[in-house]
Design a protein around this motif. Sequence first.
Motif, PDB file in Angstrom:
ATOM      1  N   GLN A   1      15.572   1.207   4.509  1.00 10.07           N
ATOM      2  CA  GLN A   1      15.345  -0.081   5.173  1.00 10.07           C
ATOM      3  C   GLN A   1      14.805   0.100   6.584  1.00 10.07           C
ATOM      4  OE1 GLN A   1      18.821  -2.568   4.718  1.00 10.07           O
ATOM      5  NE2 GLN A   1      18.466  -2.808   2.543  1.00 10.07           N
ATOM      6  N   THR A   2      13.740   0.901   6.693  1.00 11.23           N
ATOM      7  CA  THR A   2      13.094   1.133   7.979  1.00 11.23           C
ATOM      8  C   THR A   2      11.677   0.558   8.010  1.00 11.23           C
ATOM      9  OG1 THR A   2      12.392   3.331   7.239  1.00 11.23           O
ATOM     10  CG2 THR A   2      14.447   3.205   8.497  1.00 11.23           C
ATOM     11  N   ILE A   3      11.439  -0.488   7.235  1.00 12.96           N
ATOM     12  CA  ILE A   3      10.141  -1.162   7.241  1.00 12.96           C
ATOM     13  C   ILE A   3       9.991  -1.860   8.593  1.00 12.96           C
ATOM     14  CG2 ILE A   3       8.775  -2.993   6.150  1.00 12.96           C
ATOM     15  CD1 ILE A   3       9.084  -0.539   4.377  1.00 12.96           C
TER      16      ILE A   3
ATOM     17  N   ILE B   1      13.977  -8.550   1.922  1.00  8.79           N
ATOM     18  CA  ILE B   1      13.666  -7.118   2.026  1.00  8.79           C
ATOM     19  C   ILE B   1      13.896  -6.422   0.682  1.00  8.79           C
ATOM     20  CG2 ILE B   1      14.404  -4.955   3.107  1.00  8.79           C
ATOM     21  CD1 ILE B   1      14.890  -6.546   5.676  1.00  8.79           C
ATOM     22  N   GLY B   2      14.823  -6.922  -0.115  1.00  3.74           N
ATOM     23  CA  GLY B   2      15.109  -6.325  -1.413  1.00  3.74           C
ATOM     24  C   GLY B   2      13.951  -6.379  -2.395  1.00  3.74           C
ATOM     25  N   LEU B   3      12.959  -7.236  -2.144  1.00  7.02           N
ATOM     26  CA  LEU B   3      11.793  -7.310  -3.030  1.00  7.02           C
ATOM     27  C   LEU B   3      10.734  -6.268  -2.685  1.00  7.02           C
ATOM     28  CD1 LEU B   3      11.239 -11.156  -3.534  1.00  7.02           C
ATOM     29  CD2 LEU B   3      12.415  -9.528  -5.016  1.00  7.02           C
ATOM     30  N   ILE B   4      10.864  -5.623  -1.523  1.00  4.59           N
ATOM     31  CA  ILE B   4       9.881  -4.614  -1.131  1.00  4.59           C
ATOM     32  C   ILE B   4      10.140  -3.341  -1.921  1.00  4.59           C
ATOM     33  CG2 ILE B   4       8.990  -3.184   0.748  1.00  4.59           C
ATOM     34  CD1 ILE B   4       9.674  -5.453   2.656  1.00  4.59           C
TER      35      ILE B   4
ATOM     36  N   GLY C   1       6.158 -10.031  10.549  1.00  2.00           N
ATOM     37  CA  GLY C   1       7.373 -10.258  11.316  1.00  2.00           C
ATOM     38  C   GLY C   1       8.591  -9.758  10.572  1.00  2.00           C
ATOM     39  N   VAL C   2       9.573  -9.293  11.336  1.00  2.00           N
ATOM     40  CA  VAL C   2      10.835  -8.826  10.759  1.00  2.00           C
ATOM     41  C   VAL C   2      11.945  -9.789  11.159  1.00  2.00           C
ATOM     42  CG1 VAL C   2      10.134  -6.417  10.638  1.00  2.00           C
ATOM     43  CG2 VAL C   2      11.218  -7.266  12.707  1.00  2.00           C
ATOM     44  N   GLN C   3      13.139  -9.573  10.633  1.00  2.00           N
ATOM     45  CA  GLN C   3      14.251 -10.502  10.848  1.00  2.00           C
ATOM     46  C   GLN C   3      14.458 -10.800  12.334  1.00  2.00           C
ATOM     47  OE1 GLN C   3      17.452  -8.561   8.844  1.00  2.00           O
ATOM     48  NE2 GLN C   3      17.773  -7.062  10.451  1.00  2.00           N
ATOM     49  N   GLY C   4      14.632 -12.088  12.619  1.00  2.00           N
ATOM     50  CA  GLY C   4      14.897 -12.537  13.977  1.00  2.00           C
ATOM     51  C   GLY C   4      13.655 -12.891  14.784  1.00  2.00           C
ATOM     52  N   GLU C   5      12.469 -12.527  14.307  1.00  7.09           N
ATOM     53  CA  GLU C   5      11.241 -12.821  15.052  1.00  7.09           C
ATOM     54  C   GLU C   5      10.766 -14.245  14.784  1.00  7.09           C
ATOM     55  OE1 GLU C   5       9.113  -8.504  15.656  1.00  7.09           O
ATOM     56  OE2 GLU C   5       8.190  -9.930  14.303  1.00  7.09           O
ATOM     57  N   LYS C   6      10.081 -14.787  15.764  1.00  6.90           N
ATOM     58  CA  LYS C   6       9.507 -16.128  15.657  1.00  6.90           C
ATOM     59  C   LYS C   6       8.043 -15.982  15.242  1.00  6.90           C
ATOM     60  CE  LYS C   6      10.487 -19.295  18.824  1.00  6.90           C
ATOM     61  NZ  LYS C   6      10.431 -20.091  20.071  1.00  6.90           N
TER      62      LYS C   6
ATOM     63  N   GLU D   1       5.039   5.369  -0.398  1.00 10.54           N
ATOM     64  CA  GLU D   1       6.322   6.088  -0.359  1.00 10.54           C
ATOM     65  C   GLU D   1       7.474   5.095  -0.441  1.00 10.54           C
ATOM     66  OE1 GLU D   1       8.640   6.087   2.263  1.00 10.54           O
ATOM     67  OE2 GLU D   1       7.519   5.016   3.764  1.00 10.54           O
ATOM     68  N   HIS D   2       8.589   5.553  -1.025  1.00  9.15           N
ATOM     69  CA  HIS D   2       9.747   4.691  -1.255  1.00  9.15           C
ATOM     70  C   HIS D   2      10.898   4.947  -0.280  1.00  9.15           C
ATOM     71  CE1 HIS D   2       8.160   3.332  -5.167  1.00  9.15           C
ATOM     72  NE2 HIS D   2       7.678   4.550  -5.242  1.00  9.15           N
ATOM     73  N   VAL D   3      10.803   6.007   0.508  1.00  6.53           N
ATOM     74  CA  VAL D   3      11.912   6.385   1.391  1.00  6.53           C
ATOM     75  C   VAL D   3      12.163   5.308   2.447  1.00  6.53           C
ATOM     76  CG1 VAL D   3      12.749   8.131   3.008  1.00  6.53           C
ATOM     77  CG2 VAL D   3      11.499   8.829   0.965  1.00  6.53           C
TER      78      VAL D   3
END
Length: 148
Positions: free
Chosen positions: A60-62, A128-131, A86-91, A53-55
């Motif tokens: 941007q709720t990945i 994220i824009g490549l997803i 991992g998402v933005q800000g994670e180590k 799905e693309h929604v």
Amino acid sequence: MKNFVSKFIGTLGYVIQYGCVAHCVFEYIGDFVLCSGPSMEPTIVSDDILFTEHVSTLRQTIKKGDIVIAKCPTNPKQQICKRVIGVQGEKIKTGFARYEIVPIGHVWLQGDNGNNSTDSRNYGPVPIGLIRSRAICKVWPPNSVTIL
């Protein structure tokens, strides 16, 4: 002859309408993806077909744990299927005693088959824009249909 042309134009109009609807559905709602390669084994094996799905991508709720289809950062003509670790800000632990923080607007992608996967450990955080989409379920082969 006039009747034939009239029917042909009417049919052509329906074909164009259905084509436009199909394009919008496959571009903005969801589609099917054929996965190849061993990087996501045993979860997804080569030649499995996924419904995606693309929604989530558009909104941007990945989130961490999602399996996504993205453009390869090193070869934009290639699509990759990986899990969001991992998402933005994670180590993220990237070595024995080495860590990397995922920058804003990026995710860390890895294949489930860590010994045979080219992923963020090789090319770093992925924008994220490549997803392109998020995998919902495996639909082929029929004996292994599962929700992901």
